[in-house]
Scaffold this motif. Structure first.
Motif, PDB file in Angstrom:
ATOM      1  N   PHE A 174       0.854  -1.179   0.000  1.00 44.27           N
ATOM      2  CA  PHE A 174       0.000   0.000   0.000  1.00 44.27           C
ATOM      3  C   PHE A 174       0.893   1.234   0.000  1.00 44.27           C
ATOM      4  O   PHE A 174       2.103   1.133   0.203  1.00 44.27           O
ATOM      5  CB  PHE A 174      -0.912   0.028   1.243  1.00 44.27           C
ATOM      6  N   TRP A 204       0.886  10.343  -7.654  1.00 41.46           N
ATOM      7  CA  TRP A 204      -0.554  10.432  -7.461  1.00 41.46           C
ATOM      8  C   TRP A 204      -1.267  10.966  -8.707  1.00 41.46           C
ATOM      9  O   TRP A 204      -2.386  10.544  -9.017  1.00 41.46           O
ATOM     10  CB  TRP A 204      -0.858  11.341  -6.265  1.00 41.46           C
ATOM     11  N   ARG A 208      -2.571   7.322 -10.040  1.00 40.57           N
ATOM     12  CA  ARG A 208      -3.777   7.248  -9.225  1.00 40.57           C
ATOM     13  C   ARG A 208      -4.867   8.215  -9.673  1.00 40.57           C
ATOM     14  O   ARG A 208      -5.599   8.759  -8.860  1.00 40.57           O
ATOM     15  CB  ARG A 208      -3.415   7.487  -7.750  1.00 40.57           C
ATOM     16  N   HIS A 217      -7.392   8.991  -6.660  1.00 41.46           N
ATOM     17  CA  HIS A 217      -8.145   8.040  -5.844  1.00 41.46           C
ATOM     18  C   HIS A 217      -7.211   7.192  -4.983  1.00 41.46           C
ATOM     19  O   HIS A 217      -6.033   7.018  -5.287  1.00 41.46           O
ATOM     20  CB  HIS A 217      -8.996   7.118  -6.724  1.00 41.46           C
ATOM     21  N   TYR A 218      -7.776   6.680  -3.911  1.00 40.99           N
ATOM     22  CA  TYR A 218      -7.151   5.622  -3.130  1.00 40.99           C
ATOM     23  C   TYR A 218      -7.586   4.286  -3.706  1.00 40.99           C
ATOM     24  O   TYR A 218      -8.736   4.124  -4.114  1.00 40.99           O
ATOM     25  CB  TYR A 218      -7.602   5.679  -1.670  1.00 40.99           C
ATOM     26  N   GLN A 219      -6.692   3.310  -3.696  1.00 43.89           N
ATOM     27  CA  GLN A 219      -7.069   1.976  -4.154  1.00 43.89           C
ATOM     28  C   GLN A 219      -7.630   1.110  -3.032  1.00 43.89           C
ATOM     29  O   GLN A 219      -8.182   0.040  -3.276  1.00 43.89           O
ATOM     30  CB  GLN A 219      -5.868   1.271  -4.787  1.00 43.89           C
ATOM     31  N   HIS A 220      -7.481   1.568  -1.813  1.00 47.80           N
ATOM     32  CA  HIS A 220      -7.935   0.795  -0.658  1.00 47.80           C
ATOM     33  C   HIS A 220      -7.949   1.739   0.533  1.00 47.80           C
ATOM     34  O   HIS A 220      -7.211   2.732   0.559  1.00 47.80           O
ATOM     35  CB  HIS A 220      -6.963  -0.372  -0.400  1.00 47.80           C
ATOM     36  N   ASP A 223      -4.606   2.713   1.941  1.00 50.95           N
ATOM     37  CA  ASP A 223      -3.847   3.794   1.305  1.00 50.95           C
ATOM     38  C   ASP A 223      -4.085   5.131   1.993  1.00 50.95           C
ATOM     39  O   ASP A 223      -3.214   6.001   2.000  1.00 50.95           O
ATOM     40  CB  ASP A 223      -4.240   3.940  -0.169  1.00 50.95           C
ATOM     41  N   ARG A 236     -14.181   0.178  -2.943  1.00 48.07           N
ATOM     42  CA  ARG A 236     -12.801   0.165  -2.480  1.00 48.07           C
ATOM     43  C   ARG A 236     -11.955   1.241  -3.133  1.00 48.07           C
ATOM     44  O   ARG A 236     -11.144   1.900  -2.492  1.00 48.07           O
ATOM     45  CB  ARG A 236     -12.168  -1.210  -2.752  1.00 48.07           C
ATOM     46  N   VAL A 237     -12.104   1.441  -4.441  1.00 48.25           N
ATOM     47  CA  VAL A 237     -11.288   2.411  -5.181  1.00 48.25           C
ATOM     48  C   VAL A 237     -12.075   3.716  -5.221  1.00 48.25           C
ATOM     49  O   VAL A 237     -13.062   3.836  -5.956  1.00 48.25           O
ATOM     50  CB  VAL A 237     -10.959   1.898  -6.595  1.00 48.25           C
ATOM     51  N   GLU A 239     -12.359   8.137  -4.888  1.00 49.33           N
ATOM     52  CA  GLU A 239     -11.887   9.520  -4.878  1.00 49.33           C
ATOM     53  C   GLU A 239     -12.451  10.183  -3.623  1.00 49.33           C
ATOM     54  O   GLU A 239     -13.667  10.256  -3.450  1.00 49.33           O
ATOM     55  CB  GLU A 239     -12.371  10.258  -6.128  1.00 49.33           C
ATOM     56  N   HIS A 294     -14.433   4.093 -10.443  1.00 52.97           N
ATOM     57  CA  HIS A 294     -14.893   3.365 -11.626  1.00 52.97           C
ATOM     58  C   HIS A 294     -16.380   3.604 -11.882  1.00 52.97           C
ATOM     59  O   HIS A 294     -16.796   3.830 -13.026  1.00 52.97           O
ATOM     60  CB  HIS A 294     -14.627   1.871 -11.473  1.00 52.97           C
TER      61      HIS A 294
END
Length: 442
Positions: A174, A204, A208, A217-220, A223, A236-237, A239, A294
């Motif tokens: 992460f 970023w 990202r 965005h964060y992927q998890h 993060d 999970r993914v 912004e 997404h």
């Protein structure tokens, strides 16, 4: 005769004086193991290393070693908390937590490092280290810069920082939030930090951001540093508004540090665009929402994470930071800002980021409120958190209702947060900037 038991970790006990008889030296599992010590005895308890020189007591007797260690600690405490006194009763203990967790360079730990804990959180994580650096900056600037730079020693080809570093491993599973620009404002100048921060920011903005999107965005949840915050329940993914706010601050810092006017203008313009997108796309007129990277769908939660854009301070329009301040105030318990609203159905007393009070969120919120002009509320948050630490020590996090310390009970960024807030409070007192108690929180 005294019997000392062996624990399950690899430690060496070197007998310096007295007679010692091993008990169950070859026993495994649940069998009892230990040393039976007789006479006037003295031992050295050491962390086991694969290959080490025999322990030497050339440093002196126990009393001499203890006296030297005390003198070393006193010098450290005088440097990081010269303002300590009756009004800051936990300052010396906070300094001790940092001092006792400082280790020499070894393996992947390339610099003297303040671990997050000497218990089980014995790593350096790449946002925790910023708070330790700030706490050390006033009195020990070189050690402070060691803390800030250590994760950057392992920056990958894309510019990403590792999640964590120990002497034996580096984890890149992460990342952590880009609070480094915010932190740099509180550190002494350094001539070579710009390229490190630029690569971290560019990560970023390239790795990202979804195609066509301005906001990263964060992927998890991991993060974000808020691993299980309710903001990440729907998807999970994500912004999130806090991530954009941190990057605006980071790009402002790049503009300030830029080696030439052209680069400065580039980063200033990028910060403007991200701030404008944050307000246009995630601000509803009443609150910030999160958005699936997404799916594009948005949602709001009762997590304090949704209120963290307050770190932008007076860069936010007045109606926005005033609305955030009111929501932050509603998160306050007697001990500070709960990370999940106490009235939320998702609130848990020991829910990690779903309720307990944490040091980093408290420091970030307090600072943003102060820069936005909500000084009374900032003063109140500072005072409550300082009292919490004075009551419950420097745990990893705290039960927001009872103030009980939770998880790791001696966490360095909590001690650092106390030193940051207490030191700033003492400076305001000395300047005569005492809040009017009749005002209460803003």
């Amino acid at each position: 005769m005294v019997v000392l038991g062996f624990d399950a970790t690899d430690r060496v006990r070197t007998v310096l004086a007295g007679d010692a008889e091993p008990l169950g030296a070859q026993a495994l599992g649940t069998a009892e193991r230990g040393l039976a010590l007789d006479g006037e005895w003295e031992i050295a308890v050491e962390e086991y290393e694969t290959a080490r020189a025999p322990y030497s007591c050339a440093g002196g007797t126990f009393d001499q070693v203890a006296k030297a260690a005390r003198a070393e600690f006193d010098t450290f405490a005088d440097a990081v908390a010269p303002w300590r006194g009756d009004g800051t009763p936990a300052a010396e203990l906070a300094a001790y937590v940092l001092w006792s967790a400082t280790v020499r360079p070894a393996g992947f730990v390339t610099r003297p490092a303040v671990l997050m804990s000497k218990h089980w959180m014995d790593k350096v994580w790449s946002w925790d280290h910023c708070f330790n650096a700030i706490a050390l900056a006033g009195g020990l600037p070189e050690l402070a810069w060691d803390q800030f730079r250590l994760p950057f020693d392992h920056q990958d080809d894309a510019g990403a920082l590792p999640d964590s570093v120990t002497h034996s491993e580096i984890l890149y599973n992460f990342v952590k939030p880009p609070v480094h620009g915010w932190a740099l404002r509180r550190l002494p100048p350094a001539p070579d930090v710009y390229p490190l921060l630029e690569r971290w920011t560019t990560f970023w903005l390239t790795a990202r951001r979804a195609p066509g999107r301005e906001l990263p965005h964060y992927q998890h949840g991991n993060d974000s540093g808020w691993d299980n915050a309710t903001t990440f329940d729907p998807e999970r993914v994500v912004e999130t508004a806090d991530l954009a706010a941190f990057l605006v601050l980071q790009m402002r810092e790049l503009a300030r540090l830029a080696p030439d006017p052209g680069r400065g203008a580039h980063w200033s313009g990028a910060a403007d665009r991200m701030r404008d997108a944050l307000l246009a796309e995630l601000w509803t007129g009443e609150r910030f929402v999160a958005r699936g990277a997404h799916s594009g769908r948005t949602w709001s939660t009762s997590s304090l994470l949704d209120l963290m854009p307050i770190v932008l301070g007076d860069e936010l329009p007045e109606p926005v930071h005033t609305a955030l301040a009111a929501r932050i105030e509603s998160h306050l318990t007697a001990y500070g800002p709960a990370t999940e609203h106490p009235d939320s159905e998702h609130y848990q007393d020991d829910g990690y980021w779903r309720g307990p009070i944490w040091a980093p969120s408290t420091v970030l919120v307090e600072d943003g409120l102060r820069r936005a002009g909500h000084t009374a509320l900032a003063d109140e948050i500072s005072a409550r958190f300082r009292r919490l630490c004075e009551q419950s020590g420097f745990a990893e996090n705290f039960d927001a209702r009872t103030g009980e310390g939770l998880r790791d009970r001696a966490y360095t960024w909590t001690a650092a947060a106390y030193l940051i807030l207490a030191g700033a409070h003492e400076q305001r007192e000395q300047r005569g900037q005492r809040p009017d108690p009749a005002l209460g929180p803003s």
